[in-house]
Design a protein around this motif. Sequence first.
Motif, PDB file in Angstrom:
ATOM      1  N   HIS A  78      10.490   9.923   0.301  1.00 57.34           N
ATOM      2  CA  HIS A  78      10.495   9.018   0.541  1.00 57.34           C
ATOM      3  C   HIS A  78       8.552   8.311   0.811  1.00 57.34           C
ATOM      4  O   HIS A  78       7.677   8.294   0.423  1.00 57.34           O
ATOM      5  CB  HIS A  78      11.177   7.945   1.545  1.00 57.34           C
ATOM      6  CG  HIS A  78      12.258   7.213   0.965  1.00 57.34           C
ATOM      7  ND1 HIS A  78      12.784   6.756  -0.037  1.00 57.34           N
ATOM      8  CD2 HIS A  78      13.661   7.744   1.223  1.00 57.34           C
ATOM      9  CE1 HIS A  78      14.406   6.276  -0.679  1.00 57.34           C
ATOM     10  NE2 HIS A  78      14.524   7.665   0.677  1.00 57.34           N
ATOM     11  N   GLY A  79       8.555   8.606   1.652  1.00 57.18           N
ATOM     12  CA  GLY A  79       7.148   8.117   2.747  1.00 57.18           C
ATOM     13  C   GLY A  79       6.748   6.884   2.795  1.00 57.18           C
ATOM     14  O   GLY A  79       5.008   6.515   2.892  1.00 57.18           O
ATOM     15  N   ILE A  80       7.232   5.779   2.055  1.00 55.21           N
ATOM     16  CA  ILE A  80       6.222   4.299   1.891  1.00 55.21           C
ATOM     17  C   ILE A  80       6.292   3.818   3.458  1.00 55.21           C
ATOM     18  O   ILE A  80       4.765   3.063   2.496  1.00 55.21           O
ATOM     19  CB  ILE A  80       7.435   3.848   1.069  1.00 55.21           C
ATOM     20  CG1 ILE A  80       8.883   3.158   2.284  1.00 55.21           C
ATOM     21  CG2 ILE A  80       8.237   4.399  -0.249  1.00 55.21           C
ATOM     22  CD1 ILE A  80       9.710   2.322   1.448  1.00 55.21           C
ATOM     23  N   ALA A  81       6.441   3.912   4.171  1.00 57.16           N
ATOM     24  CA  ALA A  81       5.569   3.562   5.299  1.00 57.16           C
ATOM     25  C   ALA A  81       4.021   4.048   5.138  1.00 57.16           C
ATOM     26  O   ALA A  81       3.600   3.566   6.670  1.00 57.16           O
ATOM     27  CB  ALA A  81       6.069   3.532   7.153  1.00 57.16           C
ATOM     28  N   PRO A 139       4.938  -1.101  -2.266  1.00 61.59           N
ATOM     29  CA  PRO A 139       3.936  -0.609  -1.521  1.00 61.59           C
ATOM     30  C   PRO A 139       3.376   0.966  -2.817  1.00 61.59           C
ATOM     31  O   PRO A 139       2.760   2.093  -1.909  1.00 61.59           O
ATOM     32  CB  PRO A 139       4.081  -0.162   0.141  1.00 61.59           C
ATOM     33  CG  PRO A 139       5.954   0.154  -0.017  1.00 61.59           C
ATOM     34  CD  PRO A 139       6.301  -1.034  -0.915  1.00 61.59           C
ATOM     35  N   ILE A 140       4.112   1.147  -3.855  1.00 55.59           N
ATOM     36  CA  ILE A 140       4.426   2.623  -4.153  1.00 55.59           C
ATOM     37  C   ILE A 140       3.041   2.502  -5.471  1.00 55.59           C
ATOM     38  O   ILE A 140       2.101   3.060  -5.767  1.00 55.59           O
ATOM     39  CB  ILE A 140       5.104   2.623  -5.371  1.00 55.59           C
ATOM     40  CG1 ILE A 140       5.134   4.012  -5.891  1.00 55.59           C
ATOM     41  CG2 ILE A 140       5.427   1.736  -6.312  1.00 55.59           C
ATOM     42  CD1 ILE A 140       5.873   4.245  -6.857  1.00 55.59           C
ATOM     43  N   ARG A 141       2.800   1.003  -5.183  1.00 56.64           N
ATOM     44  CA  ARG A 141       1.256   0.488  -6.123  1.00 56.64           C
ATOM     45  C   ARG A 141       0.004   0.725  -4.833  1.00 56.64           C
ATOM     46  O   ARG A 141      -0.900   1.778  -5.250  1.00 56.64           O
ATOM     47  CB  ARG A 141       1.148  -1.112  -6.573  1.00 56.64           C
ATOM     48  CG  ARG A 141      -0.361  -1.071  -6.867  1.00 56.64           C
ATOM     49  CD  ARG A 141      -0.258  -1.261  -8.753  1.00 56.64           C
ATOM     50  NE  ARG A 141      -1.557  -0.176  -8.610  1.00 56.64           N
ATOM     51  CZ  ARG A 141      -1.967  -0.145  -9.788  1.00 56.64           C
ATOM     52  NH1 ARG A 141      -1.172  -0.361 -10.908  1.00 56.64           N
ATOM     53  NH2 ARG A 141      -2.424   0.580  -9.983  1.00 56.64           N
ATOM     54  N   GLU A 156      10.767  -5.855  -0.327  1.00 51.86           N
ATOM     55  CA  GLU A 156      10.944  -7.389  -0.127  1.00 51.86           C
ATOM     56  C   GLU A 156      11.947  -7.258  -1.716  1.00 51.86           C
ATOM     57  O   GLU A 156      12.389  -7.534  -2.365  1.00 51.86           O
ATOM     58  CB  GLU A 156      10.015  -8.612   0.071  1.00 51.86           C
ATOM     59  CG  GLU A 156      10.221  -9.778  -0.573  1.00 51.86           C
ATOM     60  CD  GLU A 156       9.398 -10.420  -0.415  1.00 51.86           C
ATOM     61  OE1 GLU A 156       9.558 -11.442  -1.275  1.00 51.86           O
ATOM     62  OE2 GLU A 156       8.088 -10.130   0.795  1.00 51.86           O
ATOM     63  N   SER A 157      10.490  -5.997  -2.369  1.00 49.65           N
ATOM     64  CA  SER A 157      11.521  -6.474  -3.962  1.00 49.65           C
ATOM     65  C   SER A 157      10.484  -5.637  -4.840  1.00 49.65           C
ATOM     66  O   SER A 157       9.765  -4.892  -4.125  1.00 49.65           O
ATOM     67  CB  SER A 157      10.564  -7.928  -4.289  1.00 49.65           C
ATOM     68  OG  SER A 157       9.364  -7.979  -4.879  1.00 49.65           O
ATOM     69  N   ILE A 158      11.117  -5.137  -6.220  1.00 48.58           N
ATOM     70  CA  ILE A 158      10.563  -4.093  -6.735  1.00 48.58           C
ATOM     71  C   ILE A 158       8.301  -4.370  -7.359  1.00 48.58           C
ATOM     72  O   ILE A 158       7.759  -4.018  -6.812  1.00 48.58           O
ATOM     73  CB  ILE A 158      10.889  -3.990  -8.203  1.00 48.58           C
ATOM     74  CG1 ILE A 158      12.474  -3.033  -8.183  1.00 48.58           C
ATOM     75  CG2 ILE A 158       9.849  -3.430  -8.982  1.00 48.58           C
ATOM     76  CD1 ILE A 158      12.537  -1.666  -7.580  1.00 48.58           C
ATOM     77  N   ILE A 199       0.309  15.964  -1.116  1.00 48.98           N
ATOM     78  CA  ILE A 199       1.240  15.259  -0.253  1.00 48.98           C
ATOM     79  C   ILE A 199       2.132  14.744  -1.574  1.00 48.98           C
ATOM     80  O   ILE A 199       1.864  13.591  -1.041  1.00 48.98           O
ATOM     81  CB  ILE A 199       1.428  15.330   1.236  1.00 48.98           C
ATOM     82  CG1 ILE A 199       0.507  16.580   2.073  1.00 48.98           C
ATOM     83  CG2 ILE A 199       2.885  15.555   1.557  1.00 48.98           C
ATOM     84  CD1 ILE A 199       1.219  17.888   1.991  1.00 48.98           C
ATOM     85  N   ARG A 200       2.706  14.964  -2.364  1.00 49.63           N
ATOM     86  CA  ARG A 200       3.661  14.016  -3.136  1.00 49.63           C
ATOM     87  C   ARG A 200       4.410  13.777  -2.265  1.00 49.63           C
ATOM     88  O   ARG A 200       5.326  14.576  -1.213  1.00 49.63           O
ATOM     89  CB  ARG A 200       4.015  15.056  -4.603  1.00 49.63           C
ATOM     90  CG  ARG A 200       4.901  14.390  -5.349  1.00 49.63           C
ATOM     91  CD  ARG A 200       5.117  14.910  -6.561  1.00 49.63           C
ATOM     92  NE  ARG A 200       6.589  16.256  -6.217  1.00 49.63           N
ATOM     93  CZ  ARG A 200       6.611  17.041  -7.149  1.00 49.63           C
ATOM     94  NH1 ARG A 200       5.662  17.200  -7.868  1.00 49.63           N
ATOM     95  NH2 ARG A 200       6.988  17.909  -6.799  1.00 49.63           N
ATOM     96  N   LEU A 201       4.720  12.068  -3.048  1.00 49.10           N
ATOM     97  CA  LEU A 201       5.789  11.307  -2.192  1.00 49.10           C
ATOM     98  C   LEU A 201       7.171  11.061  -3.488  1.00 49.10           C
ATOM     99  O   LEU A 201       5.976  10.805  -4.083  1.00 49.10           O
ATOM    100  CB  LEU A 201       5.180   9.566  -1.682  1.00 49.10           C
ATOM    101  CG  LEU A 201       3.823  10.193  -0.751  1.00 49.10           C
ATOM    102  CD1 LEU A 201       3.454   8.658  -0.365  1.00 49.10           C
ATOM    103  CD2 LEU A 201       4.491  10.517   0.292  1.00 49.10           C
ATOM    104  N   ASN A 202       7.996  11.559  -3.027  1.00 45.84           N
ATOM    105  CA  ASN A 202       9.371  11.243  -4.224  1.00 45.84           C
ATOM    106  C   ASN A 202       9.558  10.058  -3.924  1.00 45.84           C
ATOM    107  O   ASN A 202      10.545  10.250  -3.063  1.00 45.84           O
ATOM    108  CB  ASN A 202      10.218  12.993  -3.698  1.00 45.84           C
ATOM    109  CG  ASN A 202       9.453  13.824  -4.455  1.00 45.84           C
ATOM    110  OD1 ASN A 202       8.505  14.441  -5.358  1.00 45.84           O
ATOM    111  ND2 ASN A 202       9.744  14.999  -3.369  1.00 45.84           N
ATOM    112  N   ILE A 203       9.595   8.857  -4.422  1.00 47.29           N
ATOM    113  CA  ILE A 203       9.610   7.625  -4.181  1.00 47.29           C
ATOM    114  C   ILE A 203      10.775   7.137  -5.016  1.00 47.29           C
ATOM    115  O   ILE A 203      11.070   7.628  -6.032  1.00 47.29           O
ATOM    116  CB  ILE A 203       8.615   6.710  -4.356  1.00 47.29           C
ATOM    117  CG1 ILE A 203       7.437   7.255  -3.566  1.00 47.29           C
ATOM    118  CG2 ILE A 203       8.916   5.251  -4.122  1.00 47.29           C
ATOM    119  CD1 ILE A 203       6.349   5.805  -3.385  1.00 47.29           C
ATOM    120  N   CYS A 204      11.611   5.810  -4.102  1.00 50.70           N
ATOM    121  CA  CYS A 204      13.444   5.864  -5.137  1.00 50.70           C
ATOM    122  C   CYS A 204      12.849   4.063  -5.053  1.00 50.70           C
ATOM    123  O   CYS A 204      13.410   3.347  -4.120  1.00 50.70           O
ATOM    124  CB  CYS A 204      14.247   5.844  -4.895  1.00 50.70           C
ATOM    125  SG  CYS A 204      13.889   7.618  -4.258  1.00 50.70           S
TER     126      CYS A 204
END
Length: 316
Positions: free
Chosen positions: A217-220, A258-260, A252-254, A236-241
């Motif tokens: 995750h790490g999206i914060a 914040p992956i972008r 809120e939505s795809i 450091i790689r973030l493995n996001i779902c």
Amino acid sequence: MTFEAALASHDRDALVAWPKSELHTHASLGGSRSFVRERTGIDIVPLDRVLASMDEMHDWVSANRVGEAFPGAAGRMLAIEATFVQARADGVTRLEAGEDVWALTLWDGDALGLTAAMRAIHQRVAPDIEWIAQLGLSRHCPIDALMRWAEPLLETGAYQSLDLYADEMAQPIGVFKPVYKAARDKGLRLKAHVGEWGTADDVWQAVEELGLDEVQHGIAAAQSPAVMRFLADHRIRLNICPTSNVMLGRVESIAKHPIRTLFDAGVIVTVNTDDVLVFGSSVSEEFIRLHQAGVFSAAELNQIRLNGLTDPVVAR
């Protein structure tokens, strides 16, 4: 058809043919729905509403009879088999998954037996998949128990990565340093779930205190330019779902994921499912959803696909 062309046309079947990684899935919930239904008679219907907490997700898992589908040691091996079946059906060529160290109690402490059972499933079901055998830790467990369960599994020499999950607030991250040191000494790549519910600073702290190579995750981190720069500089790689983050109410939505922001900041990211049985989205479908929502171009998603097929060298 190229990966980019398949993605541009949102052709799931064509995308399945392309090599992909799945680096963030929990084998207890990462399996093929149709396989589980065929083997157990239980049809686990994916979430159709956004949840507000992990407690709500646990309630959903209980209400949907997941525990009934995978009872005891044999049931957990069936769940792992279902995860290999799911990965094979989706064209995943690099799968990181495994078992919680707690499961050793179901095997009467037989670390070699548990390990051999998982290896046999891999060889029987999906021998062509590169399997990265992972050990999992729950934040709810006391460190002495985690060490007692982890040590014999680490001694087998069969495992390649370590992950920490469950409630980010259950215990301070520093509590887990002993088991992470033991895993590092055995050459495992180190990961942890952090920044899904916590803050950007929590991500930075976890990487530094546990010596993480990757973050689940790490999206914060997207909330802090300094943290994103730290992650990018140290590779450091973030493995996001993405779908998981939406369905658990973390974004809120795809389209607004914040992956972008992370990608634009130079952070290495991958796309994963978290729990296919819960969220109902394969890796191929995650790529399609990101493209449909206009988050990434097909070329950018191809780069993200490639990010998961090899491990970055962490800059210490």
